[in-house]
Design a protein around this motif. Structure first.
Motif, PDB file in Angstrom:
ATOM      1  N   THR A   1       0.854  -1.194   0.000  1.00  0.00           N
ATOM      2  CA  THR A   1       0.000   0.000   0.000  1.00  0.00           C
ATOM      3  C   THR A   1       0.890   1.243   0.000  1.00  0.00           C
ATOM      4  O   THR A   1       1.943   1.247   0.627  1.00  0.00           O
ATOM      5  CB  THR A   1      -0.909   0.042   1.242  1.00  0.00           C
ATOM      6  OG1 THR A   1      -0.090   0.063   2.402  1.00  0.00           O
ATOM      7  CG2 THR A   1      -1.843  -1.150   1.289  1.00  0.00           C
ATOM      8  N   VAL A   2       0.434   2.245  -0.716  1.00  0.00           N
ATOM      9  CA  VAL A   2       1.194   3.496  -0.779  1.00  0.00           C
ATOM     10  C   VAL A   2       0.437   4.556  -0.003  1.00  0.00           C
ATOM     11  O   VAL A   2      -0.738   4.801  -0.257  1.00  0.00           O
ATOM     12  CB  VAL A   2       1.396   3.944  -2.243  1.00  0.00           C
ATOM     13  CG1 VAL A   2       2.090   5.293  -2.296  1.00  0.00           C
ATOM     14  CG2 VAL A   2       2.186   2.915  -3.011  1.00  0.00           C
ATOM     15  N   ARG A   3       1.114   5.160   0.973  1.00  0.00           N
ATOM     16  CA  ARG A   3       0.490   6.267   1.708  1.00  0.00           C
ATOM     17  C   ARG A   3       1.438   7.449   1.703  1.00  0.00           C
ATOM     18  O   ARG A   3       2.633   7.299   1.463  1.00  0.00           O
ATOM     19  CB  ARG A   3       0.138   5.859   3.139  1.00  0.00           C
ATOM     20  CG  ARG A   3       1.288   5.280   3.934  1.00  0.00           C
ATOM     21  CD  ARG A   3       0.821   4.747   5.270  1.00  0.00           C
ATOM     22  NE  ARG A   3       0.322   5.819   6.121  1.00  0.00           N
ATOM     23  CZ  ARG A   3       1.045   6.413   7.058  1.00  0.00           C
ATOM     24  NH1 ARG A   3       2.290   6.055   7.277  1.00  0.00           N
ATOM     25  NH2 ARG A   3       0.524   7.384   7.789  1.00  0.00           N
ATOM     26  N   ARG A   4       0.880   8.634   1.945  1.00  0.00           N
ATOM     27  CA  ARG A   4       1.697   9.843   1.974  1.00  0.00           C
ATOM     28  C   ARG A   4       2.064  10.181   3.416  1.00  0.00           C
ATOM     29  O   ARG A   4       1.235  10.048   4.312  1.00  0.00           O
ATOM     30  CB  ARG A   4       0.945  10.996   1.317  1.00  0.00           C
ATOM     31  CG  ARG A   4       0.711  10.741  -0.163  1.00  0.00           C
ATOM     32  CD  ARG A   4      -0.136  11.791  -0.802  1.00  0.00           C
ATOM     33  NE  ARG A   4       0.586  13.037  -0.999  1.00  0.00           N
ATOM     34  CZ  ARG A   4       1.362  13.296  -2.048  1.00  0.00           C
ATOM     35  NH1 ARG A   4       1.514  12.389  -2.987  1.00  0.00           N
ATOM     36  NH2 ARG A   4       1.977  14.437  -2.169  1.00  0.00           N
ATOM     37  N   GLN A   5       3.314  10.591   3.598  1.00  0.00           N
ATOM     38  CA  GLN A   5       3.817  10.910   4.930  1.00  0.00           C
ATOM     39  C   GLN A   5       4.367  12.338   4.920  1.00  0.00           C
ATOM     40  O   GLN A   5       5.096  12.706   4.007  1.00  0.00           O
ATOM     41  CB  GLN A   5       4.927   9.913   5.298  1.00  0.00           C
ATOM     42  CG  GLN A   5       5.628  10.188   6.610  1.00  0.00           C
ATOM     43  CD  GLN A   5       4.739   9.928   7.804  1.00  0.00           C
ATOM     44  OE1 GLN A   5       4.039   8.918   7.850  1.00  0.00           O
ATOM     45  NE2 GLN A   5       4.751  10.829   8.751  1.00  0.00           N
ATOM     46  N   ALA A   6       4.013  13.123   5.923  1.00  0.00           N
ATOM     47  CA  ALA A   6       4.501  14.502   5.999  1.00  0.00           C
ATOM     48  C   ALA A   6       5.972  14.506   6.413  1.00  0.00           C
ATOM     49  O   ALA A   6       6.374  13.761   7.312  1.00  0.00           O
ATOM     50  CB  ALA A   6       3.681  15.295   7.009  1.00  0.00           C
ATOM     51  N   VAL A   7       6.773  15.317   5.732  1.00  0.00           N
ATOM     52  CA  VAL A   7       8.206  15.430   6.040  1.00  0.00           C
ATOM     53  C   VAL A   7       8.603  16.909   6.026  1.00  0.00           C
ATOM     54  O   VAL A   7       7.949  17.734   5.396  1.00  0.00           O
ATOM     55  CB  VAL A   7       9.081  14.665   5.014  1.00  0.00           C
ATOM     56  CG1 VAL A   7       8.907  13.173   5.149  1.00  0.00           C
ATOM     57  CG2 VAL A   7       8.791  15.117   3.599  1.00  0.00           C
ATOM     58  N   ASP A   8       9.688  17.225   6.741  1.00  0.00           N
ATOM     59  CA  ASP A   8      10.243  18.580   6.702  1.00  0.00           C
ATOM     60  C   ASP A   8      11.002  18.767   5.394  1.00  0.00           C
ATOM     61  O   ASP A   8      11.520  17.806   4.832  1.00  0.00           O
ATOM     62  CB  ASP A   8      11.189  18.810   7.882  1.00  0.00           C
ATOM     63  CG  ASP A   8      10.453  18.810   9.221  1.00  0.00           C
ATOM     64  OD1 ASP A   8       9.257  19.107   9.224  1.00  0.00           O
ATOM     65  OD2 ASP A   8      11.089  18.489  10.239  1.00  0.00           O
TER      66      ASP A   8
ATOM     67  N   VAL B   1      -1.807  20.040   2.611  1.00  0.00           N
ATOM     68  CA  VAL B   1      -1.796  18.612   2.283  1.00  0.00           C
ATOM     69  C   VAL B   1      -0.888  17.854   3.266  1.00  0.00           C
ATOM     70  O   VAL B   1      -1.231  16.777   3.753  1.00  0.00           O
ATOM     71  CB  VAL B   1      -1.333  18.400   0.821  1.00  0.00           C
ATOM     72  CG1 VAL B   1      -1.055  16.942   0.539  1.00  0.00           C
ATOM     73  CG2 VAL B   1      -2.372  18.929  -0.149  1.00  0.00           C
ATOM     74  N   ALA B   2       0.280  18.461   3.568  1.00  0.00           N
ATOM     75  CA  ALA B   2       1.216  17.813   4.487  1.00  0.00           C
ATOM     76  C   ALA B   2       0.605  17.689   5.886  1.00  0.00           C
ATOM     77  O   ALA B   2       0.788  16.669   6.553  1.00  0.00           O
ATOM     78  CB  ALA B   2       2.518  18.596   4.541  1.00  0.00           C
ATOM     79  N   LYS B   3      -0.135  18.732   6.304  1.00  0.00           N
ATOM     80  CA  LYS B   3      -0.754  18.689   7.631  1.00  0.00           C
ATOM     81  C   LYS B   3      -1.777  17.570   7.709  1.00  0.00           C
ATOM     82  O   LYS B   3      -1.914  16.900   8.739  1.00  0.00           O
ATOM     83  CB  LYS B   3      -1.411  20.040   7.928  1.00  0.00           C
ATOM     84  CG  LYS B   3      -1.834  20.194   9.361  1.00  0.00           C
ATOM     85  CD  LYS B   3      -2.339  21.588   9.649  1.00  0.00           C
ATOM     86  CE  LYS B   3      -2.711  21.711  11.120  1.00  0.00           C
ATOM     87  NZ  LYS B   3      -3.377  22.977  11.412  1.00  0.00           N
ATOM     88  N   ALA B   4      -2.497  17.339   6.604  1.00  0.00           N
ATOM     89  CA  ALA B   4      -3.504  16.271   6.575  1.00  0.00           C
ATOM     90  C   ALA B   4      -2.851  14.889   6.613  1.00  0.00           C
ATOM     91  O   ALA B   4      -3.477  13.915   7.035  1.00  0.00           O
ATOM     92  CB  ALA B   4      -4.364  16.405   5.319  1.00  0.00           C
TER      93      ALA B   4
END
Length: 102
Positions: free
Chosen positions: A31-38, A97-100
């Motif tokens: 599964t591909v998910r998005r992860q928030a990064v600096d 988007v990153a915050k979500a």
């Protein structure tokens, strides 16, 4: 127009137009998910310049104003953190988007 040092206006524009947080794709177990990064400092500068140039190009397209005038407007709006700057809109969108995806 702004009664400030032009170099300082450009520096402020790059500082304000750069996203602090972005999201990346992480594949895990099929599964591909998005992860928030600096965002790294160099990428922040590069992205800010890219957004400013893109905004100026889009506003100059099919317009009476020259690209130089549009670029000047974009840099000044970005330095003032005005919401009608393309770079500021893009930065807000990326950070939202990153915050979500935290």
């Amino acid at each position: 127009l702004t009664d400030k040092n032009p170099i300082q206006v450009l520096v402020d524009a790059v500082k304000n137009g750069a996203p602090r947080e972005d999201s990346t794709r992480i594949g895990k177990g099929g599964t591909v998910r998005r992860q928030a990064v600096d965002v790294s400092p160099l990428r922040r500068v590069n992205q800010a310049l890219f957004f400013i140039c893109t905004g100026a190009r889009n506003s100059a397209f099919r317009n009476i104003k020259s690209i130089a005038e549009c670029l000047a407007d974009e840099i000044m709006n970005c330095a003032k953190e005005s919401s009608n700057s393309f770079a500021i809109k893009k930065k807000d969108e990326i950070e939202r988007v990153a915050k979500a995806n935290r």
